[in-house]
Design a protein around this motif. Structure first.
Motif, PDB file in Angstrom:
ATOM      1  N   GLN A 257     -36.338  34.041 -22.401  1.00  0.00           N
ATOM      2  CA  GLN A 257     -35.072  33.822 -21.699  1.00  0.00           C
ATOM      3  C   GLN A 257     -34.922  32.361 -21.306  1.00  0.00           C
ATOM      4  N   ALA A 258     -36.009  31.717 -20.940  1.00  0.00           N
ATOM      5  CA  ALA A 258     -35.959  30.307 -20.542  1.00  0.00           C
ATOM      6  C   ALA A 258     -35.571  29.392 -21.713  1.00  0.00           C
ATOM      7  N   THR A 259     -35.781  29.864 -22.927  1.00  0.00           N
ATOM      8  CA  THR A 259     -35.413  29.044 -24.096  1.00  0.00           C
ATOM      9  C   THR A 259     -33.953  29.240 -24.501  1.00  0.00           C
ATOM     10  N   GLY A 260     -33.304  30.259 -23.937  1.00  0.00           N
ATOM     11  CA  GLY A 260     -31.922  30.551 -24.305  1.00  0.00           C
ATOM     12  C   GLY A 260     -31.784  31.250 -25.646  1.00  0.00           C
ATOM     13  N   LYS A 261     -32.875  31.849 -26.152  1.00  0.00           N
ATOM     14  CA  LYS A 261     -32.834  32.453 -27.493  1.00  0.00           C
ATOM     15  C   LYS A 261     -32.968  33.974 -27.464  1.00  0.00           C
ATOM     16  N   VAL A 262     -32.702  34.595 -26.303  1.00  0.00           N
ATOM     17  CA  VAL A 262     -32.704  36.059 -26.264  1.00  0.00           C
ATOM     18  C   VAL A 262     -31.631  36.570 -27.217  1.00  0.00           C
ATOM     19  N   GLY A 263     -31.993  37.557 -28.037  1.00  0.00           N
ATOM     20  CA  GLY A 263     -31.038  38.117 -28.988  1.00  0.00           C
ATOM     21  C   GLY A 263     -30.939  37.355 -30.286  1.00  0.00           C
ATOM     22  N   ALA A 264     -31.775  36.331 -30.458  1.00  0.00           N
ATOM     23  CA  ALA A 264     -31.726  35.553 -31.700  1.00  0.00           C
ATOM     24  C   ALA A 264     -32.129  36.419 -32.888  1.00  0.00           C
ATOM     25  N   LYS A 265     -31.393  36.305 -33.966  1.00  0.00           N
ATOM     26  CA  LYS A 265     -31.687  37.069 -35.171  1.00  0.00           C
ATOM     27  C   LYS A 265     -32.971  36.569 -35.814  1.00  0.00           C
TER      28      LYS A 265
ATOM     29  N   ASN B 110     -50.023  45.244 -45.156  1.00  0.00           N
ATOM     30  CA  ASN B 110     -48.946  44.312 -44.801  1.00  0.00           C
ATOM     31  C   ASN B 110     -47.761  45.063 -44.219  1.00  0.00           C
ATOM     32  N   SER B 111     -47.438  46.193 -44.827  1.00  0.00           N
ATOM     33  CA  SER B 111     -46.278  46.954 -44.383  1.00  0.00           C
ATOM     34  C   SER B 111     -46.464  47.475 -42.961  1.00  0.00           C
ATOM     35  N   THR B 112     -47.617  48.060 -42.703  1.00  0.00           N
ATOM     36  CA  THR B 112     -47.885  48.584 -41.354  1.00  0.00           C
ATOM     37  C   THR B 112     -47.882  47.464 -40.325  1.00  0.00           C
ATOM     38  N   LEU B 113     -48.550  46.365 -40.634  1.00  0.00           N
ATOM     39  CA  LEU B 113     -48.617  45.230 -39.710  1.00  0.00           C
ATOM     40  C   LEU B 113     -47.234  44.641 -39.447  1.00  0.00           C
ATOM     41  N   THR B 114     -46.400  44.584 -40.487  1.00  0.00           N
ATOM     42  CA  THR B 114     -45.044  44.057 -40.309  1.00  0.00           C
ATOM     43  C   THR B 114     -44.242  44.959 -39.385  1.00  0.00           C
ATOM     44  N   SER B 115     -44.411  46.257 -39.525  1.00  0.00           N
ATOM     45  CA  SER B 115     -43.695  47.187 -38.639  1.00  0.00           C
ATOM     46  C   SER B 115     -44.087  46.961 -37.181  1.00  0.00           C
ATOM     47  N   VAL B 116     -45.388  46.768 -36.923  1.00  0.00           N
ATOM     48  CA  VAL B 116     -45.844  46.500 -35.563  1.00  0.00           C
ATOM     49  C   VAL B 116     -45.272  45.173 -35.058  1.00  0.00           C
ATOM     50  N   ALA B 117     -45.254  44.153 -35.920  1.00  0.00           N
ATOM     51  CA  ALA B 117     -44.730  42.846 -35.525  1.00  0.00           C
ATOM     52  C   ALA B 117     -43.232  42.913 -35.228  1.00  0.00           C
ATOM     53  N   THR B 118     -42.491  43.624 -36.058  1.00  0.00           N
ATOM     54  CA  THR B 118     -41.048  43.752 -35.841  1.00  0.00           C
ATOM     55  C   THR B 118     -40.765  44.454 -34.521  1.00  0.00           C
ATOM     56  N   ASP B 119     -41.530  45.500 -34.243  1.00  0.00           N
ATOM     57  CA  ASP B 119     -41.365  46.224 -32.979  1.00  0.00           C
ATOM     58  C   ASP B 119     -41.662  45.319 -31.790  1.00  0.00           C
ATOM     59  N   LEU B 120     -42.709  44.495 -31.905  1.00  0.00           N
ATOM     60  CA  LEU B 120     -43.044  43.573 -30.823  1.00  0.00           C
ATOM     61  C   LEU B 120     -41.914  42.577 -30.585  1.00  0.00           C
ATOM     62  N   MET B 121     -41.375  42.029 -31.670  1.00  0.00           N
ATOM     63  CA  MET B 121     -40.288  41.057 -31.535  1.00  0.00           C
ATOM     64  C   MET B 121     -39.067  41.674 -30.848  1.00  0.00           C
ATOM     65  N   LYS B 122     -38.779  42.916 -31.196  1.00  0.00           N
ATOM     66  CA  LYS B 122     -37.653  43.598 -30.543  1.00  0.00           C
ATOM     67  C   LYS B 122     -37.909  43.776 -29.050  1.00  0.00           C
ATOM     68  N   LYS B 123     -39.133  44.154 -28.690  1.00  0.00           N
ATOM     69  CA  LYS B 123     -39.465  44.382 -27.281  1.00  0.00           C
ATOM     70  C   LYS B 123     -39.380  43.091 -26.462  1.00  0.00           C
ATOM     71  N   ILE B 124     -39.712  41.972 -27.102  1.00  0.00           N
ATOM     72  CA  ILE B 124     -39.648  40.684 -26.394  1.00  0.00           C
ATOM     73  C   ILE B 124     -38.202  40.266 -26.160  1.00  0.00           C
ATOM     74  N   GLY B 125     -37.319  40.620 -27.104  1.00  0.00           N
ATOM     75  CA  GLY B 125     -35.913  40.261 -26.923  1.00  0.00           C
ATOM     76  C   GLY B 125     -35.248  39.642 -28.128  1.00  0.00           C
ATOM     77  N   PHE B 126     -35.934  39.615 -29.266  1.00  0.00           N
ATOM     78  CA  PHE B 126     -35.325  39.118 -30.494  1.00  0.00           C
ATOM     79  C   PHE B 126     -34.534  40.242 -31.171  1.00  0.00           C
TER      80      PHE B 126
END
Length: 531
Positions: free
Chosen positions: A364-372, A384-400
């Motif tokens: 939020q401090a960077t002003g990039k919440v919701g960035a695609k 790779n597929s499983t790890l990518t799914s975990v990474a995508t989920d993490l990014m969504k939880k952070i706010g991307f």
């Protein structure tokens, strides 16, 4: 097609499977090795990609001047030997007399010189050698000279490296083509000939033993050192990306060797008396999430650093390897744990208590919440597929606003090379897997190189990391190198050229009666079928 769920749920294990799988050429078992590689050979040119499937293809078709043994000590291959003079600034190499290319032409010093020049443009070690190079020239058919402006103590390690990128020796006419232009024909210098007439992209790659290959007479087989023996007349690589189908083909005897067993199928295969589970590669595989430093939102280091508080390596490792910690490690920094240069410098960024709230506030401090963010997702690569799914989920939880760009492996590799913005087909982040041997020091670590447009995919820029890397090459002692590597890791956590996700170990599986002699890398060399 047999689903993985059906495969795992079969009450009688593997033998209970309905074998819905592609027809595989049987051939003469005594003369043909049938092998399932970790991925397809997507290009014939080993300098076009760091794909291990292409690297392993390269080690069948071409040879190097030096190889490395299981202790990562350089040993002669095409080279007979070398002399070092002028305080390390003059190297004279002599080739063995006898080796030929697959077209019958003798391997000459002019081929080696041209191949080294081509390799220097792509490889991290090679780029450093090029910066210190005064002259490289042919002395005669078997000798060439490298003169340096500054000593380069890692010369043999560089010329003999086994991976990312090996310095294979090509015919001069191929090596004179820029490394940016992949070649489409194989005229090799190694133990096996590539059978272009039988190549079926996405299905099968075939190699024939080169009868005139002359193995090195020195060294013990290990990784890429020692005599390389082609003990099968023919190698067939069958591209079977569905793990259930691969496992069924192995247990039925249609396949001899599965290079990398899917982790959740390992216990089932291990119960079979006719299958051997073997940890050939002992250095482990390090997992990294590589951001694209050229495009929004990860071109901002503050955005990259915002991920640290939420990143839990154990989540990523358990997603592919389960809860058995003997099969994976967390608490991994920019070097794998087995490296002499691993340290605890700055590790609190990933070992302190995890907090999604802290990551959200930092973003939020960077002003990039919701960035695609576009996450490259190769669906046909199970880990790779499983790890990518975990990474995508993490990014969504952070706010991307994270999205998966799902494709096959070959398509992913093509898109990964794009430097364009997201709206023009670019990307934001990709999961990367490298063997520990590729990452053991800052000289060869592809993802620690931070020289902008010339860096590995993701293209980070950090003058500080580049300066520290150069200092490491000049350090006079191991202790001095270790101290520099502590500084590198401290800077790493600030610049974030990648996020380390942990390290895991993968096993091979092959039919009982197959003798796999070469250790350290899963190459179909020095392999024989016992009576």
């Amino acid at each position: 097609m047999v689903s993985r769920r059906a495969f795992l749920g079969a009450s009688a294990g593997l033998a209970a499977l309905p074998l819905a799988r592609p027809a595989l050429a049987q051939g003469n078992a005594a003369h043909t090795l049938r092998f399932i590689p970790q991925a397809d050979v997507t290009t014939l040119d080993p300098l076009a990609t760091t794909s291990y499937a292409v690297r392993n293809h390269g080690h069948l078709c071409w040879d190097t001047l030096y190889g490395v043994d299981t202790e990562f000590r350089p040993q002669p291959q095409l080279a007979e030997g070398h002399v070092v003079e002028d305080d390390g600034k003059r190297w004279v190499f002599t080739l063995r007399d006898g080796p030929t290319f697959h077209d019958g032409e003798k391997i000459r010093a002019s081929d080696a010189v041209a191949s080294i020049r081509r390799w220097m443009g792509r490889d991290t070690h090679g780029q450093t050698l090029a910066a210190r190079l005064e002259e490289i020239r042919v002395l005669d058919d078997r000798k060439f000279e490298i003169r340096l402006k500054r000593p380069f103590g890692a010369m043999l390690d560089a010329l003999g490296k086994s991976s990312s990128y090996p310095c294979f020796i090509y015919p001069e006419r191929f090596a004179n083509v820029s490394f940016t232009t992949p070649f489409r024909e194989v005229v090799g210098s190694g133990p096996y000939r590539f059978k272009a007439d039988e190549w079926q992209s996405g299905a099968k790659v075939v190699y024939q033993r080169y009868e005139r290959y002359v193995p090195t007479p020195v060294g013990r087989p290990g990784v890429t050192a020692g005599p390389k023996l082609a003990q099968f007349e023919r190698i067939e690589k069958h591209i079977i990306m569905d793990p259930a189908t691969a496992g069924a083909a192995l247990q039925s005897g249609e396949i001899d060797w599965w290079e990398r067993v899917a982790p959740d199928l390992r216990p089932l295969l291990a119960r079979r008396r006719d299958v051997v589970i073997d940890r050939i590669e002992g250095n482990g595989t390090m997992v990294m999430l590589r951001p694209n430093h050229l495009t929004e939102p990860f071109n901002d280091p503050a955005v990259r650093r915002a991920v640290w508080p939420a990143l839990n390596q154990a989540d990523f490792m358990a997603s592919i390897m389960g809860d058995d910690r003997s099969r994976w490690q967390d608490g991994v920094g920019c070097f794998p744990a087995a490296s002499s240069f691993a340290s605890n410098e700055g590790l609190s960024a990933i070992t302190s208590p995890r907090s999604l709230d802290a990551a959200r506030k930092a973003l939020q401090a960077t002003g990039k919440v919701g960035a695609k963010t576009i996450m490259l997702h190769p669906a046909d690569q199970v880990n790779n597929s499983t790890l990518t799914s975990v990474a995508t989920d993490l990014m969504k939880k952070i706010g991307f606003a994270a999205e998966d760009a799902t494709s096959d492996w070959g398509t992913m590799l093509q898109r990964r090379a794009k430097k364009e913005p997201l709206e023009q087909g670019g990307w934001s982040a990709v999961v990367v897997l490298f063997g520990g041997e590729d990452l053991a020091n800052p000289g060869g670590h592809p993802l620690l190189r931070a020289n902008g447009q010339d860096a590995w995919f993701g293209w980070p820029t950090s003058p500080t990391l580049e300066s520290l890397r150069d200092q490491w090459f000049d350090a006079p002692t191991l202790d001095a190198q270790k101290e520099i590597c502590r500084k590198i890791q401290a800077q790493f956590f600030q610049d974030v050229p990648f996020w380390p996700l942990g390290l895991y170990f993968v096993d091979s599986a092959y039919r009982q009666g197959l003798k796999v002699e070469r250790r350290g890398m899963s190459l179909a060399l020095n392999v024989r079928r016992e009576a």
